[in-house]
Scaffold this motif. Structure first.
Motif, PDB file in Angstrom:
ATOM      1  N   ASP A 221       0.835  -1.204   0.000  1.00  0.00           N
ATOM      2  CA  ASP A 221       0.000   0.000   0.000  1.00  0.00           C
ATOM      3  C   ASP A 221       0.868   1.251   0.000  1.00  0.00           C
ATOM      4  O   ASP A 221       0.692   2.148   0.830  1.00  0.00           O
ATOM      5  CB  ASP A 221      -0.960   0.000   1.193  1.00  0.00           C
ATOM      6  CG  ASP A 221      -0.251  -0.173   2.520  1.00  0.00           C
ATOM      7  OD1 ASP A 221       0.982  -0.341   2.512  1.00  0.00           O
ATOM      8  OD2 ASP A 221      -0.933  -0.124   3.564  1.00  0.00           O
ATOM      9  N   LEU A 222       1.815   1.278  -0.939  1.00  0.00           N
ATOM     10  CA  LEU A 222       2.685   2.440  -1.050  1.00  0.00           C
ATOM     11  C   LEU A 222       1.951   3.672  -1.561  1.00  0.00           C
ATOM     12  O   LEU A 222       2.522   4.767  -1.594  1.00  0.00           O
ATOM     13  CB  LEU A 222       3.861   2.132  -1.990  1.00  0.00           C
ATOM     14  CG  LEU A 222       4.885   1.124  -1.465  1.00  0.00           C
ATOM     15  CD1 LEU A 222       5.919   0.809  -2.539  1.00  0.00           C
ATOM     16  CD2 LEU A 222       5.573   1.657  -0.220  1.00  0.00           C
ATOM     17  N   HIS A 223       0.684   3.494  -1.949  1.00  0.00           N
ATOM     18  CA  HIS A 223      -0.100   4.646  -2.403  1.00  0.00           C
ATOM     19  C   HIS A 223      -0.514   5.535  -1.239  1.00  0.00           C
ATOM     20  O   HIS A 223      -0.926   6.688  -1.452  1.00  0.00           O
ATOM     21  CB  HIS A 223      -1.341   4.168  -3.143  1.00  0.00           C
ATOM     22  CG  HIS A 223      -2.254   3.331  -2.274  1.00  0.00           C
ATOM     23  ND1 HIS A 223      -2.009   1.984  -2.049  1.00  0.00           N
ATOM     24  CD2 HIS A 223      -3.380   3.655  -1.578  1.00  0.00           C
ATOM     25  CE1 HIS A 223      -2.961   1.518  -1.237  1.00  0.00           C
ATOM     26  NE2 HIS A 223      -3.799   2.503  -0.946  1.00  0.00           N
ATOM     27  N   ARG A 224      -0.442   5.028  -0.015  1.00  0.00           N
ATOM     28  CA  ARG A 224      -0.823   5.834   1.142  1.00  0.00           C
ATOM     29  C   ARG A 224       0.200   6.931   1.389  1.00  0.00           C
ATOM     30  O   ARG A 224       1.370   6.812   1.039  1.00  0.00           O
ATOM     31  CB  ARG A 224      -0.953   4.953   2.386  1.00  0.00           C
ATOM     32  CG  ARG A 224      -2.086   3.942   2.317  1.00  0.00           C
ATOM     33  CD  ARG A 224      -2.114   3.065   3.554  1.00  0.00           C
ATOM     34  NE  ARG A 224      -2.223   3.872   4.768  1.00  0.00           N
ATOM     35  CZ  ARG A 224      -2.196   3.348   5.994  1.00  0.00           C
ATOM     36  NH1 ARG A 224      -2.060   2.036   6.155  1.00  0.00           N
ATOM     37  NH2 ARG A 224      -2.296   4.137   7.047  1.00  0.00           N
ATOM     38  N   ARG A 225      -0.253   8.028   2.034  1.00  0.00           N
ATOM     39  CA  ARG A 225       0.627   9.148   2.319  1.00  0.00           C
ATOM     40  C   ARG A 225       0.492   9.552   3.785  1.00  0.00           C
ATOM     41  O   ARG A 225      -0.532   9.286   4.429  1.00  0.00           O
ATOM     42  CB  ARG A 225       0.294  10.356   1.420  1.00  0.00           C
ATOM     43  CG  ARG A 225       0.503  10.092  -0.062  1.00  0.00           C
ATOM     44  CD  ARG A 225       1.975   9.863  -0.378  1.00  0.00           C
ATOM     45  NE  ARG A 225       2.178   9.589  -1.803  1.00  0.00           N
ATOM     46  CZ  ARG A 225       2.238   8.376  -2.324  1.00  0.00           C
ATOM     47  NH1 ARG A 225       2.113   7.305  -1.530  1.00  0.00           N
ATOM     48  NH2 ARG A 225       2.430   8.211  -3.613  1.00  0.00           N
ATOM     49  N   LEU A 226       1.524  10.197   4.295  1.00  0.00           N
ATOM     50  CA  LEU A 226       1.525  10.673   5.668  1.00  0.00           C
ATOM     51  C   LEU A 226       0.767  11.985   5.768  1.00  0.00           C
ATOM     52  O   LEU A 226       0.772  12.799   4.841  1.00  0.00           O
ATOM     53  CB  LEU A 226       2.965  10.877   6.153  1.00  0.00           C
ATOM     54  CG  LEU A 226       3.893   9.656   6.043  1.00  0.00           C
ATOM     55  CD1 LEU A 226       5.312  10.052   6.459  1.00  0.00           C
ATOM     56  CD2 LEU A 226       3.393   8.522   6.916  1.00  0.00           C
ATOM     57  N   ASP A 227       0.116  12.190   6.910  1.00  0.00           N
ATOM     58  CA  ASP A 227      -0.596  13.449   7.138  1.00  0.00           C
ATOM     59  C   ASP A 227       0.404  14.564   7.371  1.00  0.00           C
ATOM     60  O   ASP A 227       1.344  14.429   8.177  1.00  0.00           O
ATOM     61  CB  ASP A 227      -1.529  13.328   8.348  1.00  0.00           C
ATOM     62  CG  ASP A 227      -2.635  12.297   8.107  1.00  0.00           C
ATOM     63  OD1 ASP A 227      -2.963  12.066   6.931  1.00  0.00           O
ATOM     64  OD2 ASP A 227      -3.148  11.736   9.091  1.00  0.00           O
ATOM     65  N   LEU A 228       0.205  15.686   6.698  1.00  0.00           N
ATOM     66  CA  LEU A 228       1.117  16.818   6.852  1.00  0.00           C
ATOM     67  C   LEU A 228       0.745  17.629   8.088  1.00  0.00           C
ATOM     68  O   LEU A 228      -0.428  17.951   8.284  1.00  0.00           O
ATOM     69  CB  LEU A 228       1.063  17.720   5.613  1.00  0.00           C
ATOM     70  CG  LEU A 228       1.522  17.087   4.295  1.00  0.00           C
ATOM     71  CD1 LEU A 228       1.405  18.098   3.162  1.00  0.00           C
ATOM     72  CD2 LEU A 228       2.953  16.601   4.403  1.00  0.00           C
ATOM     73  N   PRO A 229       1.722  17.969   8.945  1.00  0.00           N
ATOM     74  CA  PRO A 229       1.431  18.834  10.100  1.00  0.00           C
ATOM     75  C   PRO A 229       0.954  20.208   9.636  1.00  0.00           C
ATOM     76  O   PRO A 229       1.277  20.667   8.540  1.00  0.00           O
ATOM     77  CB  PRO A 229       2.772  18.922  10.832  1.00  0.00           C
ATOM     78  CG  PRO A 229       3.583  17.785  10.313  1.00  0.00           C
ATOM     79  CD  PRO A 229       3.126  17.541   8.915  1.00  0.00           C
TER      80      PRO A 229
END
Length: 479
Positions: A221-229
């Motif tokens: 699931d490399l399509h997921r991204r981290l939430d930006l602060p």
């Protein structure tokens, strides 16, 4: 090395290091608090020394003025057994004769002729006029005193004026300050440690959030991204960088998946053909047909071998370890050697008169593969003529390979450098190759810091061949 030292070093090497198990928050708090504590201790010591020196200086001025006053009395013959007070700080004044007995005193209970409580003889530094601290004197209320002396003559006989000021008040002030610092510095250090720990924890909270999110991202699931602060700070920049990295990994993973699928598809065709012909040959032996079947098998095997070689070359072009194995290459010699080789394989004319000197830094074998693939592609699509040109100008070496074939449509000029790409007129594997030749060219050239693109060659009326033109630009070795 002595055996006991070796054992000690071995024990120290195995001794656990607590700092290695501390969290980043704890390490930052520990180091910052230690630095602040040391700074406050040094500042406290400086304050104590500065205050002490200032108080000592004021007391020295006081006794100095008192010595001058008494010296004036002696000089004017106004010295009496009881020296009057000057109305300033409580001090003790005595005028001593050569034997250390009192001639005059500011204390009424001290009789003239009595033995003085000051040491006899006086310290040389004190006699020379320098102020000193004398401890445990039994004068006044006793204790430590700041003392100054001056030699004079009374009635023609040598005498010494001695003035002392008690240090009790100054010592009480310093003791109070020491007590305040002993309580304040630990308390302030604890407050600083708590503040740093709290601030560091809040600062690292977004990092911990990013870490938890990253632990749940796997290869599937490399399509997921981290939430930006929300804050636009270094942590936000870190999150953006990590998301960019995930995007690149996602793209690389997808490209790898497509490559594996395309490679499996391409390998399946010759393997299927070889298997079918072998099954027919085994099931229906025919002495008259066997030679032709063997020739077909050899052709399929050679095509399979070429495809495997292309796959291996493409994998090597993406290996970072090979990029360090580079040297200066005379690209013109590589081009001319490949031109001679191609002329022995085809009747198509190859014009290499426009090849001039050009030196680059790179992998000679990889660059030879680039030139070979370009000439193979041009020869495959040319009608009668292929033209090769090599020039070096302004720190760039440019290699151009043109042919007089049908050319490449503008919509396909970027796509021809992708893996397993075959244009409409070259779809057959026998005519169009494996579809990896130009992809290998693109990868090798890019890894050498260069660029490659496809264009249309000028028409014969303008001095060109009218077909496709592939252009490679590489940094020159001198640049």
């Amino acid at each position: 090395m002595p055996p006991h030292r070796a054992r000690v070093r071995a024990l120290l090497a195995r001794w656990p290091r607590p700092a290695g198990r501390l969290t980043l928050r704890s390490r930052v708090t520990l180091w910052a608090t230690s630095i602040v504590a040391v700074a406050m201790i040094l500042a406290g010591l400086g304050l104590l020394l500065g205050l002490r020196n200032a108080m000592w200086h004021d007391l020295d001025d006081t006794v100095g003025r008192r010595v001058s006053d008494v010296s004036s009395l002696v000089a004017h013959g106004q010295l009496r057994a009881l020296i009057p007070s000057n109305g300033e700080d409580a001090d003790i004044v005595q005028v001593l004769d050569a034997s250390g007995r009192v001639l005059a005193s500011s204390e009424s209970e001290v009789r003239p002729g009595s033995r003085s409580a000051f040491p006899h003889p006086l310290p040389p530094a004190l006699v020379d006029g320098r102020p000193m601290t004398l401890h445990n004197l039994r004068i006044g209320d006793g204790g430590d005193f700041r003392v100054r002396a001056r030699p004079v003559h009374v009635d023609g006989r040598p005498a010494t004026i001695v003035v002392a000021v008690s240090l009790a008040q100054a010592e009480r002030t310093l003791a109070s300050l020491v007590t305040a610092l002993a309580i304040g510095i630990p308390a302030l250090t604890a407050l600083v440690a708590w503040t740093i720990s709290l601030t560091t924890g809040r600062t690292l909270r977004p990092v911990e959030t990013l870490r938890r999110q990253a632990t749940h991202i796997s290869a599937t699931d490399l399509h997921r991204r981290l939430d930006l602060p929300a804050s636009r700070d270094e942590v936000h920049a870190l999150a953006v960088t990590l998301n960019d990295m995930l995007a690149r990994l996602d793209s690389a993973s997808a490209a790898q998946g497509r490559f594996v699928a395309d490679a499996a598809h391409e390998l399946r065709s010759p393997l299927t053909a070889i298997r079918a012909q072998l099954e027919v040959l085994a099931e229906y032996p025919d002495p008259e047909r066997d030679p032709s079947v063997a020739a077909a098998l050899l052709e399929d095997t050679e095509r399979l071998h070429g495809l495997v070689e292309d796959l291996l070359a493409l994998a090597r072009s993406e290996d970072p370890a090979r990029q360090s194995q580079r040297a200066t290459v005379d690209l013109d010699e590589v081009v001319l050697a490949e031109v001679r080789r191609q002329r022995g394989l085809t009747a198509t004319g190859i014009d290499a008169r426009r090849v001039s000197a050009g030196r680059v830094r790179g992998d000679a074998g990889a660059l030879r593969r680039v030139v070979r693939n370009l000439l193979d592609n041009a020869r495959r699509h040319a009608a009668h003529q292929v033209r090769v040109a090599l020039t070096e100008r302004d720190g760039t070496v440019e290699l151009t390979v043109s042919d007089d074939g049908a050319g490449i449509p503008p919509a396909d000029r970027a796509r021809v450098f992708e893996r397993f790409t075959r244009l409409d007129e070259a779809r057959s594997r026998e005519a169009g190759g494996s579809g990896l030749g130009l992809a290998i060219v693109g990868k090798i050239v890019t890894s050498h810091g260069g660029s490659v693109h496809a264009d249309e060659d000028p028409s014969p009326d303008d001095g060109g061949l009218g077909g496709a033109r592939l252009v490679i630009r590489l940094p020159s070795a001198e640049a």
